[in-house]
Design a protein around this motif. Structure first.
Motif, PDB file in Angstrom:
ATOM      1  N   SER A 205      -6.356 -30.103  37.853  1.00 40.03           N
ATOM      2  CA  SER A 205      -5.048 -29.604  37.417  1.00 40.03           C
ATOM      3  C   SER A 205      -4.556 -28.569  38.420  1.00 40.03           C
ATOM      4  CB  SER A 205      -5.166 -28.959  36.033  1.00 40.03           C
ATOM      5  OG  SER A 205      -5.938 -27.769  36.110  1.00 40.03           O
ATOM      6  N   ASN A 206      -3.251 -28.281  38.396  1.00 36.39           N
ATOM      7  CA  ASN A 206      -2.693 -27.269  39.292  1.00 36.39           C
ATOM      8  C   ASN A 206      -3.331 -25.908  39.057  1.00 36.39           C
ATOM      9  OD1 ASN A 206      -0.944 -29.029  40.603  1.00 36.39           O
ATOM     10  ND2 ASN A 206       0.692 -28.718  39.119  1.00 36.39           N
ATOM     11  N   THR A 207      -3.641 -25.625  37.806  1.00 37.86           N
ATOM     12  CA  THR A 207      -4.286 -24.351  37.469  1.00 37.86           C
ATOM     13  C   THR A 207      -5.652 -24.248  38.145  1.00 37.86           C
ATOM     14  OG1 THR A 207      -3.171 -24.265  35.322  1.00 37.86           O
ATOM     15  CG2 THR A 207      -5.134 -22.894  35.592  1.00 37.86           C
ATOM     16  N   GLU A 208      -6.417 -25.340  38.092  1.00 36.45           N
ATOM     17  CA  GLU A 208      -7.757 -25.347  38.707  1.00 36.45           C
ATOM     18  C   GLU A 208      -7.660 -25.290  40.230  1.00 36.45           C
ATOM     19  OE1 GLU A 208     -10.474 -27.831  35.531  1.00 36.45           O
ATOM     20  OE2 GLU A 208      -9.024 -28.941  36.753  1.00 36.45           O
ATOM     21  N   LYS A 209      -6.671 -25.977  40.797  1.00 33.69           N
ATOM     22  CA  LYS A 209      -6.479 -25.926  42.252  1.00 33.69           C
ATOM     23  C   LYS A 209      -6.162 -24.503  42.703  1.00 33.69           C
ATOM     24  CE  LYS A 209      -4.818 -30.697  42.553  1.00 33.69           C
ATOM     25  NZ  LYS A 209      -3.639 -31.577  42.717  1.00 33.69           N
ATOM     26  N   ASN A 210      -5.251 -23.853  41.965  1.00 24.41           N
ATOM     27  CA  ASN A 210      -4.895 -22.471  42.303  1.00 24.41           C
ATOM     28  C   ASN A 210      -6.079 -21.527  42.124  1.00 24.41           C
ATOM     29  OD1 ASN A 210      -2.233 -23.112  42.955  1.00 24.41           O
ATOM     30  ND2 ASN A 210      -1.529 -22.845  40.843  1.00 24.41           N
ATOM     31  N   LYS A 211      -6.893 -21.832  41.128  1.00 23.28           N
ATOM     32  CA  LYS A 211      -8.086 -21.014  40.869  1.00 23.28           C
ATOM     33  C   LYS A 211      -9.050 -21.067  42.062  1.00 23.28           C
ATOM     34  CE  LYS A 211     -11.853 -20.502  37.489  1.00 23.28           C
ATOM     35  NZ  LYS A 211     -12.477 -21.096  36.277  1.00 23.28           N
ATOM     36  N   ILE A 212      -9.213 -22.252  42.643  1.00 29.35           N
ATOM     37  CA  ILE A 212     -10.089 -22.402  43.807  1.00 29.35           C
ATOM     38  C   ILE A 212      -9.532 -21.628  44.998  1.00 29.35           C
ATOM     39  CG2 ILE A 212     -10.965 -24.036  45.530  1.00 29.35           C
ATOM     40  CD1 ILE A 212     -11.236 -26.100  43.310  1.00 29.35           C
ATOM     41  N   ILE A 213      -8.237 -21.790  45.253  1.00 32.78           N
ATOM     42  CA  ILE A 213      -7.605 -21.074  46.362  1.00 32.78           C
ATOM     43  C   ILE A 213      -7.751 -19.566  46.183  1.00 32.78           C
ATOM     44  CG2 ILE A 213      -5.365 -20.481  47.401  1.00 32.78           C
ATOM     45  CD1 ILE A 213      -6.337 -23.080  48.421  1.00 32.78           C
ATOM     46  N   ASP A 214      -7.469 -19.081  44.981  1.00 34.25           N
ATOM     47  CA  ASP A 214      -7.556 -17.644  44.703  1.00 34.25           C
ATOM     48  C   ASP A 214      -8.977 -17.128  44.898  1.00 34.25           C
ATOM     49  OD1 ASP A 214      -4.866 -17.564  44.118  1.00 34.25           O
ATOM     50  OD2 ASP A 214      -5.137 -17.661  41.942  1.00 34.25           O
ATOM     51  N   LYS A 215      -9.950 -17.918  44.457  1.00 30.55           N
ATOM     52  CA  LYS A 215     -11.347 -17.502  44.593  1.00 30.55           C
ATOM     53  C   LYS A 215     -11.751 -17.423  46.062  1.00 30.55           C
ATOM     54  CE  LYS A 215     -15.983 -18.391  42.783  1.00 30.55           C
ATOM     55  NZ  LYS A 215     -16.796 -19.205  41.858  1.00 30.55           N
ATOM     56  N   LEU A 216     -11.372 -18.419  46.845  1.00 27.35           N
ATOM     57  CA  LEU A 216     -11.696 -18.417  48.274  1.00 27.35           C
ATOM     58  C   LEU A 216     -10.988 -17.270  48.991  1.00 27.35           C
ATOM     59  CD1 LEU A 216     -11.490 -22.250  49.030  1.00 27.35           C
ATOM     60  CD2 LEU A 216     -13.566 -20.862  48.859  1.00 27.35           C
ATOM     61  N   ALA A 217      -9.761 -16.979  48.568  1.00 20.68           N
ATOM     62  CA  ALA A 217      -9.006 -15.875  49.174  1.00 20.68           C
ATOM     63  C   ALA A 217      -9.622 -14.531  48.794  1.00 20.68           C
ATOM     64  CB  ALA A 217      -7.545 -15.938  48.732  1.00 20.68           C
ATOM     65  N   ASN A 218     -10.015 -14.372  47.534  1.00 23.54           N
ATOM     66  CA  ASN A 218     -10.614 -13.117  47.079  1.00 23.54           C
ATOM     67  C   ASN A 218     -11.954 -12.845  47.751  1.00 23.54           C
ATOM     68  OD1 ASN A 218      -8.489 -12.484  45.343  1.00 23.54           O
ATOM     69  ND2 ASN A 218      -9.405 -13.560  43.609  1.00 23.54           N
ATOM     70  N   LEU A 219     -12.663 -13.912  48.081  1.00 25.76           N
ATOM     71  CA  LEU A 219     -13.936 -13.782  48.797  1.00 25.76           C
ATOM     72  C   LEU A 219     -13.729 -13.622  50.304  1.00 25.76           C
ATOM     73  CD1 LEU A 219     -16.015 -16.531  46.926  1.00 25.76           C
ATOM     74  CD2 LEU A 219     -16.344 -14.057  46.788  1.00 25.76           C
ATOM     75  N   ASN A 220     -12.463 -13.651  50.721  1.00 21.15           N
ATOM     76  CA  ASN A 220     -12.071 -13.518  52.132  1.00 21.15           C
ATOM     77  C   ASN A 220     -12.610 -14.666  52.996  1.00 21.15           C
ATOM     78  OD1 ASN A 220     -10.372 -11.861  53.652  1.00 21.15           O
ATOM     79  ND2 ASN A 220     -12.085 -10.943  54.728  1.00 21.15           N
ATOM     80  N   ILE A 221     -12.873 -15.798  52.348  1.00 17.99           N
ATOM     81  CA  ILE A 221     -13.288 -16.990  53.086  1.00 17.99           C
ATOM     82  C   ILE A 221     -12.066 -17.652  53.702  1.00 17.99           C
ATOM     83  CG2 ILE A 221     -14.297 -19.305  52.821  1.00 17.99           C
ATOM     84  CD1 ILE A 221     -16.053 -18.067  50.587  1.00 17.99           C
ATOM     85  N   VAL A 222     -10.944 -17.591  52.983  1.00 19.88           N
ATOM     86  CA  VAL A 222      -9.663 -18.094  53.494  1.00 19.88           C
ATOM     87  C   VAL A 222      -8.717 -16.907  53.596  1.00 19.88           C
ATOM     88  CG1 VAL A 222      -7.716 -19.620  53.076  1.00 19.88           C
ATOM     89  CG2 VAL A 222     -10.005 -20.342  52.426  1.00 19.88           C
ATOM     90  N   ASN A 223      -8.195 -16.691  54.798  1.00 19.16           N
ATOM     91  CA  ASN A 223      -7.367 -15.514  55.047  1.00 19.16           C
ATOM     92  C   ASN A 223      -6.423 -15.833  56.199  1.00 19.16           C
ATOM     93  OD1 ASN A 223      -6.703 -12.994  56.565  1.00 19.16           O
ATOM     94  ND2 ASN A 223      -7.821 -12.028  54.900  1.00 19.16           N
ATOM     95  N   ASP A 224      -5.116 -15.761  55.958  1.00 19.61           N
ATOM     96  CA  ASP A 224      -4.148 -16.164  56.982  1.00 19.61           C
ATOM     97  C   ASP A 224      -4.144 -15.237  58.197  1.00 19.61           C
ATOM     98  OD1 ASP A 224      -3.327 -18.489  55.840  1.00 19.61           O
ATOM     99  OD2 ASP A 224      -1.440 -17.724  55.033  1.00 19.61           O
ATOM    100  N   LEU A 225      -4.403 -13.961  57.987  1.00 20.96           N
ATOM    101  CA  LEU A 225      -4.477 -13.035  59.126  1.00 20.96           C
ATOM    102  C   LEU A 225      -5.690 -13.372  59.987  1.00 20.96           C
ATOM    103  CD1 LEU A 225      -3.587 -10.580  60.732  1.00 20.96           C
ATOM    104  CD2 LEU A 225      -4.822  -9.123  59.098  1.00 20.96           C
ATOM    105  N   MET A 226      -6.818 -13.604  59.350  1.00 15.56           N
ATOM    106  CA  MET A 226      -8.043 -13.985  60.057  1.00 15.56           C
ATOM    107  C   MET A 226      -7.832 -15.305  60.802  1.00 15.56           C
ATOM    108  SD  MET A 226     -11.829 -14.126  58.330  1.00 15.56           S
ATOM    109  CE  MET A 226     -11.408 -15.454  57.175  1.00 15.56           C
ATOM    110  N   PHE A 227      -7.159 -16.259  60.141  1.00 11.60           N
ATOM    111  CA  PHE A 227      -6.869 -17.548  60.772  1.00 11.60           C
ATOM    112  C   PHE A 227      -5.991 -17.359  62.006  1.00 11.60           C
ATOM    113  CE2 PHE A 227      -3.818 -21.012  61.331  1.00 11.60           C
ATOM    114  CZ  PHE A 227      -4.662 -22.101  61.507  1.00 11.60           C
ATOM    115  N   THR A 228      -4.962 -16.526  61.892  1.00  8.51           N
ATOM    116  CA  THR A 228      -4.034 -16.282  63.002  1.00  8.51           C
ATOM    117  C   THR A 228      -4.758 -15.681  64.198  1.00  8.51           C
ATOM    118  OG1 THR A 228      -2.211 -15.944  61.452  1.00  8.51           O
ATOM    119  CG2 THR A 228      -1.905 -15.099  63.680  1.00  8.51           C
ATOM    120  N   LYS A 229      -5.576 -14.674  63.960  1.00 10.38           N
ATOM    121  CA  LYS A 229      -6.324 -14.031  65.043  1.00 10.38           C
ATOM    122  C   LYS A 229      -7.257 -15.035  65.720  1.00 10.38           C
ATOM    123  CE  LYS A 229      -6.483  -9.361  62.990  1.00 10.38           C
ATOM    124  NZ  LYS A 229      -5.991  -8.558  64.139  1.00 10.38           N
TER     125      LYS A 229
END
Length: 207
Positions: free
Chosen positions: A86-110
């Motif tokens: 579900s969209n809720t579960e998809k967003n939950k995964i993204i949020d969890k990865l972001a909160n763990l700093n595994i996915v980070n747009d600033l880190m990706f850009t650098k």
């Protein structure tokens, strides 16, 4: 449904054995639903276990994908959107990865800028396009691009142009200039600077 046995496996997984089937699930599912000491579960809890197991299956796939290399949030969303969640579960995964700093747009850009500057032939325009393709916030792009020593790209461009001139003696000046111009523009370099450097290194008697 009667639980006959719960066995702890490797990698924080558990096997729940029922009378006619078994489920391999995760410790989060066991803990969240307080299953470890239950003797029986109803159909509602069974469905919940199945759904949560599927969620963690997909989360671990996403985690593995994210850890292979630095990913943008957009790239992760594109990957996760293919999952049966579900969209809720998809967003939950993204949020969890972001909160763990595994996915980070600033880190990706650098990481992307550093990689392209050290290993790639591309110019600054190509890097900016790649960042925009990954839906990186303009403020992040502008801030990180402003830190770059543009002389690095100028030196890279000059080396590429000299190499192309020295390895193409079968073309006329005009034809060679057009070929080099098109190639360098496609690589993301500034048109005016390309023109200046071609004129600088292309001898008038080359033809």
């Amino acid at each position: 449904m009667k639980i006959e046995k719960i066995t702890k496996l490797k990698n924080d997984k558990y096997k729940i054995k029922f009378e006619n089937e078994e489920i391999t699930t995760y410790d989060e599912v066991i803990i969240n639903n307080n299953i470890l000491y239950k003797k029986e579960i109803d159909n509602e809890l069974y469905k919940k276990i199945v759904n949560e197991t599927e969620y963690y299956d997909n989360y671990n796939k996403a985690l593995k994908y994210a850890l292979k290399k630095v990913r943008s949030i957009y790239e992760m969303k594109e990957y996760i959107n293919k999952m049966n969640l579900s969209n809720t579960e998809k967003n939950k995964i993204i949020d969890k990865l972001a909160n763990l700093n595994i996915v980070n747009d600033l880190m990706f850009t650098k990481a992307l800028i550093n990689d392209r500057m050290i290993l790639g032939k591309v110019g600054i325009n190509s890097i900016i396009k790649e960042l925009n393709d990954n839906r990186i916030d303009n403020n992040i792009i502008e801030n990180e691009i402003s830190k770059i020593d543009l002389n690095v790209f100028d030196e890279k461009l000059e080396k590429l142009i000299k190499k192309r001139i020295n390895s193409n003696h079968k073309y006329s000046n005009n034809h060679l200039k057009k070929r080099i111009m098109n190639e360098m523009i496609n690589l993301g370099y500034d048109k005016e600077r390309i023109n200046e450097l071609i004129d600088k290194h292309l001898n008038s008697d080359y033809e």
